[in-house]
Design a protein around this motif. Sequence first.
Motif, PDB file in Angstrom:
ATOM      1  N   SER A   1       0.829  -1.213   0.000  1.00 55.53           N
ATOM      2  CA  SER A   1       0.000   0.000   0.000  1.00 55.53           C
ATOM      3  C   SER A   1       0.858   1.256   0.000  1.00 55.53           C
ATOM      4  O   SER A   1       0.571   2.222  -0.713  1.00 55.53           O
ATOM      5  CB  SER A   1      -0.924   0.013   1.221  1.00 55.53           C
ATOM      6  OG  SER A   1      -1.814  -1.075   1.165  1.00 55.53           O
TER       7      SER A   1
ATOM      8  N   ARG B   1      -7.041   3.984 -11.270  1.00 54.92           N
ATOM      9  CA  ARG B   1      -7.468   4.970 -10.269  1.00 54.92           C
ATOM     10  C   ARG B   1      -6.960   6.332 -10.714  1.00 54.92           C
ATOM     11  O   ARG B   1      -5.878   6.449 -11.279  1.00 54.92           O
ATOM     12  CB  ARG B   1      -6.964   4.645  -8.882  1.00 54.92           C
ATOM     13  CG  ARG B   1      -5.458   4.767  -8.697  1.00 54.92           C
ATOM     14  CD  ARG B   1      -5.060   4.797  -7.259  1.00 54.92           C
ATOM     15  NE  ARG B   1      -4.944   6.181  -6.808  1.00 54.92           N
ATOM     16  CZ  ARG B   1      -4.278   6.523  -5.739  1.00 54.92           C
ATOM     17  NH1 ARG B   1      -3.679   5.638  -4.983  1.00 54.92           N
ATOM     18  NH2 ARG B   1      -4.209   7.796  -5.391  1.00 54.92           N
TER      19      ARG B   1
ATOM     20  N   TYR C   1      -5.152  -3.532  -4.021  1.00 56.61           N
ATOM     21  CA  TYR C   1      -5.450  -2.567  -5.083  1.00 56.61           C
ATOM     22  C   TYR C   1      -6.776  -1.860  -4.827  1.00 56.61           C
ATOM     23  O   TYR C   1      -6.868  -0.633  -4.972  1.00 56.61           O
ATOM     24  CB  TYR C   1      -5.471  -3.251  -6.445  1.00 56.61           C
ATOM     25  CG  TYR C   1      -4.154  -3.905  -6.816  1.00 56.61           C
ATOM     26  CD1 TYR C   1      -2.943  -3.486  -6.259  1.00 56.61           C
ATOM     27  CD2 TYR C   1      -4.108  -4.962  -7.712  1.00 56.61           C
ATOM     28  CE1 TYR C   1      -1.748  -4.093  -6.595  1.00 56.61           C
ATOM     29  CE2 TYR C   1      -2.905  -5.563  -8.060  1.00 56.61           C
ATOM     30  CZ  TYR C   1      -1.732  -5.136  -7.492  1.00 56.61           C
ATOM     31  OH  TYR C   1      -0.543  -5.724  -7.838  1.00 56.61           O
ATOM     32  N   ARG C   2      -7.792  -2.602  -4.438  1.00 54.43           N
ATOM     33  CA  ARG C   2      -9.086  -1.961  -4.141  1.00 54.43           C
ATOM     34  C   ARG C   2      -8.956  -1.009  -2.950  1.00 54.43           C
ATOM     35  O   ARG C   2      -9.506   0.083  -2.963  1.00 54.43           O
ATOM     36  CB  ARG C   2     -10.155  -3.019  -3.873  1.00 54.43           C
ATOM     37  CG  ARG C   2     -10.643  -3.704  -5.136  1.00 54.43           C
ATOM     38  CD  ARG C   2     -11.779  -4.689  -4.825  1.00 54.43           C
ATOM     39  NE  ARG C   2     -12.199  -5.416  -5.983  1.00 54.43           N
ATOM     40  CZ  ARG C   2     -13.105  -4.977  -6.866  1.00 54.43           C
ATOM     41  NH1 ARG C   2     -13.674  -3.804  -6.703  1.00 54.43           N
ATOM     42  NH2 ARG C   2     -13.441  -5.718  -7.909  1.00 54.43           N
ATOM     43  N   LYS C   3      -8.227  -1.428  -1.932  1.00 56.13           N
ATOM     44  CA  LYS C   3      -8.001  -0.589  -0.757  1.00 56.13           C
ATOM     45  C   LYS C   3      -7.264   0.696  -1.144  1.00 56.13           C
ATOM     46  O   LYS C   3      -7.447   1.729  -0.507  1.00 56.13           O
ATOM     47  CB  LYS C   3      -7.198  -1.380   0.280  1.00 56.13           C
ATOM     48  CG  LYS C   3      -7.066  -0.698   1.616  1.00 56.13           C
ATOM     49  CD  LYS C   3      -6.434  -1.616   2.639  1.00 56.13           C
ATOM     50  CE  LYS C   3      -4.937  -1.559   2.475  1.00 56.13           C
ATOM     51  NZ  LYS C   3      -4.195  -2.236   3.524  1.00 56.13           N
ATOM     52  N   SER C   4      -6.451   0.629  -2.195  1.00 60.81           N
ATOM     53  CA  SER C   4      -5.677   1.780  -2.660  1.00 60.81           C
ATOM     54  C   SER C   4      -6.444   2.637  -3.672  1.00 60.81           C
ATOM     55  O   SER C   4      -5.872   3.549  -4.257  1.00 60.81           O
ATOM     56  CB  SER C   4      -4.361   1.309  -3.277  1.00 60.81           C
ATOM     57  OG  SER C   4      -3.570   0.658  -2.310  1.00 60.81           O
TER      58      SER C   4
ATOM     59  N   PHE D   1      -8.165   1.569  -6.534  1.00 58.72           N
ATOM     60  CA  PHE D   1      -8.298   1.071  -7.905  1.00 58.72           C
ATOM     61  C   PHE D   1      -9.660   0.420  -8.101  1.00 58.72           C
ATOM     62  O   PHE D   1     -10.173  -0.223  -7.185  1.00 58.72           O
ATOM     63  CB  PHE D   1      -7.203   0.043  -8.219  1.00 58.72           C
ATOM     64  CG  PHE D   1      -5.846   0.648  -8.410  1.00 58.72           C
ATOM     65  CD1 PHE D   1      -5.415   1.038  -9.665  1.00 58.72           C
ATOM     66  CD2 PHE D   1      -5.002   0.838  -7.335  1.00 58.72           C
ATOM     67  CE1 PHE D   1      -4.165   1.602  -9.843  1.00 58.72           C
ATOM     68  CE2 PHE D   1      -3.747   1.400  -7.492  1.00 58.72           C
ATOM     69  CZ  PHE D   1      -3.328   1.778  -8.754  1.00 58.72           C
ATOM     70  N   VAL D   2     -10.211   0.589  -9.292  1.00 58.67           N
ATOM     71  CA  VAL D   2     -11.473  -0.056  -9.655  1.00 58.67           C
ATOM     72  C   VAL D   2     -11.298  -0.751 -11.004  1.00 58.67           C
ATOM     73  O   VAL D   2     -10.560  -0.272 -11.866  1.00 58.67           O
ATOM     74  CB  VAL D   2     -12.646   0.954  -9.728  1.00 58.67           C
ATOM     75  CG1 VAL D   2     -12.941   1.537  -8.361  1.00 58.67           C
ATOM     76  CG2 VAL D   2     -12.360   2.058 -10.719  1.00 58.67           C
ATOM     77  N   PRO D   3     -11.962  -1.881 -11.187  1.00 58.64           N
ATOM     78  CA  PRO D   3     -11.865  -2.582 -12.470  1.00 58.64           C
ATOM     79  C   PRO D   3     -12.399  -1.718 -13.613  1.00 58.64           C
ATOM     80  O   PRO D   3     -13.403  -1.016 -13.452  1.00 58.64           O
ATOM     81  CB  PRO D   3     -12.738  -3.826 -12.273  1.00 58.64           C
ATOM     82  CG  PRO D   3     -12.874  -3.989 -10.800  1.00 58.64           C
ATOM     83  CD  PRO D   3     -12.801  -2.600 -10.229  1.00 58.64           C
TER      84      PRO D   3
ATOM     85  N   MET E   1      -7.248  -2.586 -13.744  1.00 49.86           N
ATOM     86  CA  MET E   1      -7.833  -1.638 -12.794  1.00 49.86           C
ATOM     87  C   MET E   1      -7.141  -0.277 -12.972  1.00 49.86           C
ATOM     88  O   MET E   1      -5.982  -0.224 -13.383  1.00 49.86           O
ATOM     89  CB  MET E   1      -7.622  -2.111 -11.353  1.00 49.86           C
ATOM     90  CG  MET E   1      -8.229  -3.466 -11.043  1.00 49.86           C
ATOM     91  SD  MET E   1      -7.901  -3.974  -9.330  1.00 49.86           S
ATOM     92  CE  MET E   1      -9.322  -3.238  -8.527  1.00 49.86           C
TER      93      MET E   1
ATOM     94  N   GLU F   1      -5.713  -8.154  -5.306  1.00 50.45           N
ATOM     95  CA  GLU F   1      -6.988  -7.463  -5.527  1.00 50.45           C
ATOM     96  C   GLU F   1      -7.380  -6.651  -4.293  1.00 50.45           C
ATOM     97  O   GLU F   1      -7.807  -5.498  -4.409  1.00 50.45           O
ATOM     98  CB  GLU F   1      -8.099  -8.460  -5.863  1.00 50.45           C
ATOM     99  CG  GLU F   1      -9.431  -7.782  -6.093  1.00 50.45           C
ATOM    100  CD  GLU F   1     -10.575  -8.761  -6.348  1.00 50.45           C
ATOM    101  OE1 GLU F   1     -11.677  -8.277  -6.650  1.00 50.45           O
ATOM    102  OE2 GLU F   1     -10.367  -9.992  -6.237  1.00 50.45           O
ATOM    103  N   HIS F   2      -7.204  -7.224  -3.117  1.00 56.99           N
ATOM    104  CA  HIS F   2      -7.548  -6.524  -1.872  1.00 56.99           C
ATOM    105  C   HIS F   2      -6.715  -5.246  -1.714  1.00 56.99           C
ATOM    106  O   HIS F   2      -7.258  -4.169  -1.433  1.00 56.99           O
ATOM    107  CB  HIS F   2      -7.333  -7.451  -0.674  1.00 56.99           C
ATOM    108  CG  HIS F   2      -7.442  -6.749   0.638  1.00 56.99           C
ATOM    109  ND1 HIS F   2      -8.659  -6.359   1.170  1.00 56.99           N
ATOM    110  CD2 HIS F   2      -6.490  -6.338   1.507  1.00 56.99           C
ATOM    111  CE1 HIS F   2      -8.431  -5.741   2.325  1.00 56.99           C
ATOM    112  NE2 HIS F   2      -7.137  -5.716   2.548  1.00 56.99           N
TER     113      HIS F   2
END
Length: 148
Positions: free
Chosen positions: A91, A144, A124-127, A129-131, A142, A121-122
Motif C-alpha cells: 500500500s 485509479r 489494489y481496491r483498498k488503494s 483502484f477499480v476494475p 484496474m 486485488e484486496h
Amino acid sequence: MTVRLRDIDESNFYQILSMHRPKGEKYVAPNSISLAEAWLYRDEHTVRPLAVYDDDELVGFTMTHDDRTKNIRDIWRILIPEEYVNHGYGSQTIQLLAERARTDGFVGLRLSYVPGNALAEHVYRKSGFVPTGAIDDGEIVMERPICG
C-alpha cells in the motif's frame, strides 16, 4: 516506517536479483525477468524499475511504465518478499508511486492482476483502484485517478 523508492544501481542490483517471491506466489514475475524487460525498453525511457526501502532496509521491488498517449502510469510489477508481506509495504509503495506520477504530470494509475490473486486485488481496491472491465493478457485491468 519510512518507506521510499530508490533507483536500482550497483549498490542494490544483486539484492534485487536475489529477492524471492513469497512461497506459493505464482502471479508476479521474478525480478530477473522484470529487469530484463526494463533493459529491453531502455531506449524508450518509459519503463522504470525501483527498489522499495524502509529506512535502509530493502523490502520490495516495483516497476512502472509510462503510457503518454493516455497520460497514465502503469504499475507493471510490485513484489514484496514473504517476510515483509502484510506490513503495509504494498500500500505504501502504491501511494509513493501515485505521488511520483502526480508530480510527473500523470492523471491516473493503471495495473492488472491475475484472477484468483485475492491478496493483490484486496490491496489494489483498498488503494482506490477499480476494475475497468478490460482484460489484458488474461489479467483484470484496474485504474485509479490521481487527484490534486
